[in-house]
Design a protein around this motif. Structure first.
Motif, mmCIF file in Angstrom:
data_model
loop_
_atom_site.group_PDB
_atom_site.id
_atom_site.type_symbol
_atom_site.label_atom_id
_atom_site.label_comp_id
_atom_site.label_asym_id
_atom_site.label_seq_id
_atom_site.Cartn_x
_atom_site.Cartn_y
_atom_site.Cartn_z
ATOM 1 N N ARG A 132 0.996 -0.874 0.043
ATOM 2 C CA ARG A 132 -0.330 -0.071 -0.145
ATOM 3 C C ARG A 132 0.952 1.275 0.199
ATOM 4 N NH1 ARG A 132 -2.887 -2.982 3.497
ATOM 5 N NH2 ARG A 132 -1.891 -1.837 5.419
ATOM 6 N N LEU A 133 1.832 1.265 0.787
ATOM 7 C CA LEU A 133 2.613 2.522 0.842
ATOM 8 C C LEU A 133 3.265 2.603 -0.377
ATOM 9 C CD1 LEU A 133 4.181 4.871 2.454
ATOM 10 C CD2 LEU A 133 6.374 2.786 2.613
ATOM 11 N N ASN A 134 3.836 1.404 -1.704
ATOM 12 C CA ASN A 134 4.330 1.379 -2.145
ATOM 13 C C ASN A 134 3.733 2.304 -3.512
ATOM 14 O OD1 ASN A 134 6.534 0.976 -4.039
ATOM 15 N ND2 ASN A 134 5.926 -0.016 -4.877
ATOM 16 N N ALA A 135 2.135 2.093 -3.337
ATOM 17 C CA ALA A 135 1.433 2.381 -4.357
ATOM 18 C C ALA A 135 0.771 4.188 -3.772
ATOM 19 C CB ALA A 135 -0.238 1.233 -4.198
ATOM 20 N N GLY A 153 4.568 12.195 -5.073
ATOM 21 C CA GLY A 153 5.585 13.316 -6.451
ATOM 22 C C GLY A 153 6.937 13.401 -5.673
ATOM 23 N N GLY A 154 7.677 13.149 -4.976
ATOM 24 C CA GLY A 154 8.916 13.261 -3.833
ATOM 25 C C GLY A 154 8.426 11.932 -3.051
ATOM 26 N N TRP A 155 9.184 12.089 -2.255
ATOM 27 C CA TRP A 155 9.496 11.122 -0.831
ATOM 28 C C TRP A 155 8.463 10.125 -0.689
ATOM 29 C CZ3 TRP A 155 14.414 8.824 -0.329
ATOM 30 C CH2 TRP A 155 15.282 9.746 -1.291
ATOM 31 N N ARG A 156 8.495 8.622 -0.189
ATOM 32 C CA ARG A 156 7.934 8.316 0.978
ATOM 33 C C ARG A 156 8.659 8.283 1.932
ATOM 34 N NH1 ARG A 156 6.629 6.420 -4.161
ATOM 35 N NH2 ARG A 156 4.519 6.250 -4.355
ATOM 36 N N ARG A 159 10.885 -5.838 -3.217
ATOM 37 C CA ARG A 159 11.653 -5.790 -4.165
ATOM 38 C C ARG A 159 11.067 -4.644 -5.212
ATOM 39 N NH1 ARG A 159 15.410 -10.394 -5.117
ATOM 40 N NH2 ARG A 159 14.300 -12.257 -4.605
ATOM 41 N N GLU A 160 9.553 -4.265 -4.765
ATOM 42 C CA GLU A 160 9.305 -3.538 -5.989
ATOM 43 C C GLU A 160 8.792 -2.120 -5.601
ATOM 44 O OE1 GLU A 160 8.393 -3.970 -9.601
ATOM 45 O OE2 GLU A 160 8.858 -6.416 -8.456
ATOM 46 N N VAL A 161 9.590 -1.982 -4.034
ATOM 47 C CA VAL A 161 9.471 -0.828 -3.351
ATOM 48 C C VAL A 161 10.332 0.350 -4.144
ATOM 49 C CG1 VAL A 161 10.040 0.656 -1.024
ATOM 50 C CG2 VAL A 161 9.186 -1.521 -1.284
ATOM 51 N N THR A 167 12.108 6.579 -4.734
ATOM 52 C CA THR A 167 11.860 7.094 -4.073
ATOM 53 C C THR A 167 11.363 6.660 -2.455
ATOM 54 O OG1 THR A 167 9.911 7.815 -4.646
ATOM 55 C CG2 THR A 167 11.919 8.974 -6.203
ATOM 56 N N THR A 168 11.670 6.176 -1.803
ATOM 57 C CA THR A 168 11.765 5.575 -0.662
ATOM 58 C C THR A 168 11.974 5.585 0.237
ATOM 59 O OG1 THR A 168 9.379 4.387 -1.607
ATOM 60 C CG2 THR A 168 9.926 4.528 1.052
ATOM 61 N N PHE A 169 12.496 6.534 1.584
ATOM 62 C CA PHE A 169 13.036 6.072 2.218
ATOM 63 C C PHE A 169 13.138 5.415 3.568
ATOM 64 C CE2 PHE A 169 15.281 7.718 6.600
ATOM 65 C CZ PHE A 169 16.567 7.714 6.688
ATOM 66 N N PHE A 170 13.374 3.996 3.956
ATOM 67 C CA PHE A 170 13.469 3.031 4.657
ATOM 68 C C PHE A 170 14.000 3.097 5.657
ATOM 69 C CE2 PHE A 170 13.094 -0.818 6.770
ATOM 70 C CZ PHE A 170 10.948 -1.001 6.310
#
Length: 144
Positions: free
Chosen positions: A36-39, A43-46, A72-74, A77-80
């Motif tokens: 859900r987060l990846n979806a 327009g910027g960082w998650r 794998r699909e994240v 532009t996601t900072f984890f």
């Protein structure tokens, strides 16, 4: 026990694993939340902060593989950031060996340090992260 607090508008989530047990349903809910987060269009960082409280059991090999597969699909532009003890950080290393992260990944020993690092990476204050952590902890207390 798994708890999540999500800010879909800002593309942020705080995941919390706490307590002395986790069920398959807890790990499944975590995997579903990653998807859900990846979806979320941002327009910027998650920003995703995974907090593993001391004493919380780590996922077994089967769940480590499933978590690696789902992540794998994240988006790049996601900072984890993982917040946890050395054991939790070691498990995250094992998951990252299964698949190289496609996103920016860090670890921290405290939530406040994690929030500071996230703000540095994203380049702006993120007070929402502290609010999400408080909300996750509040949900936990309501469940007790």
């Amino acid at each position: 026990m798994f708890v999540e607090a999500v800010d879909e508008t800002g593309g942020m989530v705080v995941w919390l694993f706490t307590g002395r047990t986790n069920t398959d349903r807890d790990f499944q809910a975590y995997c579903e939340s990653i998807v859900r987060l990846n979806a979320i269009p941002t327009g910027g960082w998650r920003v995703a902060v995974l907090v593993v409280d001391p004493g919380n059991p780590m996922p077994n090999a089967r769940w480590r593989k499933l978590i690696a597969d789902v992540s794998r699909e994240v988006s790049s532009t996601t900072f984890f950031i993982l917040v946890g003890n050395a054991l939790a950080r070691g498990v995250s290393t094992a998951i990252n060996w299964i698949r190289q992260p496609t996103y920016v990944f860090r670890t921290s020993s405290t939530f406040m340090d994690a929030a500071r690092i996230a703000e540095e990476v994203v380049g702006k204050p993120l007070p929402e992260l502290r609010e999400l952590q408080a909300r996750a902890r509040g949900v936990l207390h309501e469940a007790i």
